[in-house]
Design an enzyme around this catalytic site. Structure first.
Site, PDB file in Angstrom:
ATOM      1  N   ASP A  91       0.852  -1.194   0.000  1.00 49.81           N
ATOM      2  CA  ASP A  91       0.000   0.000   0.000  1.00 49.81           C
ATOM      3  C   ASP A  91       0.883   1.238   0.000  1.00 49.81           C
ATOM      4  O   ASP A  91       2.011   1.222   0.491  1.00 49.81           O
ATOM      5  CB  ASP A  91      -0.909   0.029   1.235  1.00 49.81           C
ATOM      6  CG  ASP A  91      -1.776  -1.213   1.349  1.00 49.81           C
ATOM      7  OD1 ASP A  91      -2.626  -1.421   0.472  1.00 49.81           O
ATOM      8  OD2 ASP A  91      -1.577  -1.965   2.313  1.00 49.81           O
ATOM      9  N   ASP A  93       0.185   4.644   1.539  1.00 50.51           N
ATOM     10  CA  ASP A  93      -0.648   5.554   2.326  1.00 50.51           C
ATOM     11  C   ASP A  93      -0.064   6.959   2.275  1.00 50.51           C
ATOM     12  O   ASP A  93       1.153   7.147   2.171  1.00 50.51           O
ATOM     13  CB  ASP A  93      -0.743   5.077   3.775  1.00 50.51           C
ATOM     14  CG  ASP A  93      -1.482   3.751   3.890  1.00 50.51           C
ATOM     15  OD1 ASP A  93      -2.307   3.461   3.005  1.00 50.51           O
ATOM     16  OD2 ASP A  93      -1.222   3.010   4.860  1.00 50.51           O
ATOM     17  N   ASP A 158       4.293   4.704  15.958  1.00 51.47           N
ATOM     18  CA  ASP A 158       4.716   3.785  17.009  1.00 51.47           C
ATOM     19  C   ASP A 158       6.205   3.461  16.983  1.00 51.47           C
ATOM     20  O   ASP A 158       6.880   3.527  18.005  1.00 51.47           O
ATOM     21  CB  ASP A 158       3.891   2.490  16.954  1.00 51.47           C
ATOM     22  CG  ASP A 158       3.752   1.934  15.546  1.00 51.47           C
ATOM     23  OD1 ASP A 158       4.441   2.434  14.634  1.00 51.47           O
ATOM     24  OD2 ASP A 158       2.963   0.991  15.352  1.00 51.47           O
TER      25      ASP A 158
END
Length: 408
Positions: A91, A93, A158
């Protein structure tokens, strides 16, 4: 919507990387008080060696259109990480300073999704979907969704390997947290404070293990110690979220390595406590059979996509053997010596508790087990046969229903 922070001084800096010495630029951004105190390293094309042709053309066009309207727009997260590791991203993003409504106005083929976390999905003719998210502030959480600045969005990430931003227009990587160097050193390091990171979201422990397994990196020692200490917190995450995380692990193509790391870092027990209990009591031979079954599944996924039920069969088949569910009691042995299908289905559900998988997937997994053992699938009993067997048909309303059914 806050305006993008102005870029301030850009200076050249000679930096020693893991491989050689290269020239890396520094760029300064203003903090919340307007002071130019936030530093980012800027890796140019000669430093990061990402070929723009490897990036999805539609993702580049989305960023270009947003840039042309005065918004910041970057390809973020796993795509940048994978490109640096010479892997093909699944992907692309995009993170932007534009609000969801502003993005939607620029793209007719888009749709705003989500109530708490408003994202924009941009659809293309070939079925491809690109996800566009607005920069978010650190205080943005489950109940409140707060938009933020570029740097604030970085501080929400994170792990450092996922906190990199690639600008297609400039062909540079913007790195506030040392993520490029961590990738070169092949280490998974937390961006968030470890004192609060896993307590705020225990699923981050699973993600750390997944990233390490998928990329071949090692988990930073301090992160590993914290995971072992706080592993029981994983059980506090919602059942639906953990069930979906299990599915992602199984379909990753790296389930064997991920599960081995989960076992090492004590994460298998809070996710699948019954399976972990049987593995610990069954000895090394059973544990190896469990991991080898997952390795076989990963191998098959290289050439074909497996159904959910088939993946559950690979996950649980060795452990089901250890439960004794395939043994037919002497008093109930038929000529075919076929175990009770419904008992096997129920045992599989028990193994997966507290996680919940769709009935059709559990039943498909059991059918695969019957097939691989050379057992003939029993005919599915009717509801009335089940009620007769359990004694429920002795009740008056069941008796009347049975007579009505028998009389047509």
């Amino acid at each position: 919507m806050t305006a993008p922070e102005p870029r301030l001084r850009v200076i050249a800096l000679r930096v020693r990387t893991c491989y050689n010495i290269c020239i890396v630029l520094k760029r300064y951004y203003r903090d919340d008080k307007g002071k130019p105190s936030i530093r980012a390293l800027i890796y140019e094309k000669s430093d990061h060696c990402i070929d723009r042709s490897a990036i999805d053309r539609d993702a580049v066009k989305i960023c270009s259109r947003l840039n042309s309207r005065g918004f910041e727009a970057y390809i973020v997260g796993g795509a940048v990480r994978d490109l640096l590791l010479n892997r093909t991203p699944k992907d692309f993003d995009i993170a932007t300073s534009a609000s969801p409504n502003q993005v939607k106005k620029l793209f007719r083929n888009s749709r705003i999704i989500g109530k708490r976390f408003r994202l924009v999905h941009i659809y293309f003719h070939d079925g491809k979907i690109h996800e566009v998210a607005t920069f978010r502030a650190p205080e943005s959480g489950d109940r409140n969704h707060v938009y933020g600045t570029f740097y604030q969005d970085v501080t929400r990430r994170d792990f450092s390997l996922n906190a990199l931003y690639y600008s297609p227009s400039e062909e540079v990587i913007i790195d506030f947290v040392g993520g490029v160097e961590d990738i070169r050193r092949r280490i998974v390091r937390s961006v968030l404070p470890l004192d609060t990171s896993f307590t705020e979201d225990p699923v981050r422990m699973l993600r750390a293990v997944k990233y390490a397994a998928i990329t071949g990196m090692r988990i930073a020692p301090q992160v590993g110690r914290k995971i072992r200490k706080q592993a029981p917190l994983l059980a506090s995450a919602s059942v639906s979220r953990l069930s979906e995380e299990l599915h992602k692990i199984l379909k990753s193509g790296n389930s064997e390595v991920i599960m081995r790391l989960m076992h090492r870092y004590h994460l298998l027990q809070p996710l699948l406590p019954r399976i972990e209990e049987i593995l610990l009591s069954g000895g090394e031979k059973l544990r190896e059979a469990f991991f080898l079954s997952l390795a076989e599944m990963d191998q098959q996924m290289l050439t074909a996509e497996l159904s959910r039920g088939r993946m559950l069969q690979f996950l649980t088949a060795p452990v089901m053997e250890a439960t004794g569910v395939w043994k037919v009691p002497e008093l109930e042995v038929s000529d075919l010596q076929v175990p009770d299908y419904f008992n096997v289905v129920q045992e599989l559900k028990n193994l997966l508790k507290p996680l919940v998988q769709p009935n059709r997937d559990v039943e498909e997994a059991v059918k695969w087990m019957f097939r691989e053992r050379g057992l003939k699938m029993p005919r599915k009993r009717s509801r009335f046969a089940e009620e007769n067997r359990s004694g429920r048909n002795s009740r008056p309303h069941y008796r009347h229903a049975r007579k009505f059914r028998e009389n047509g």
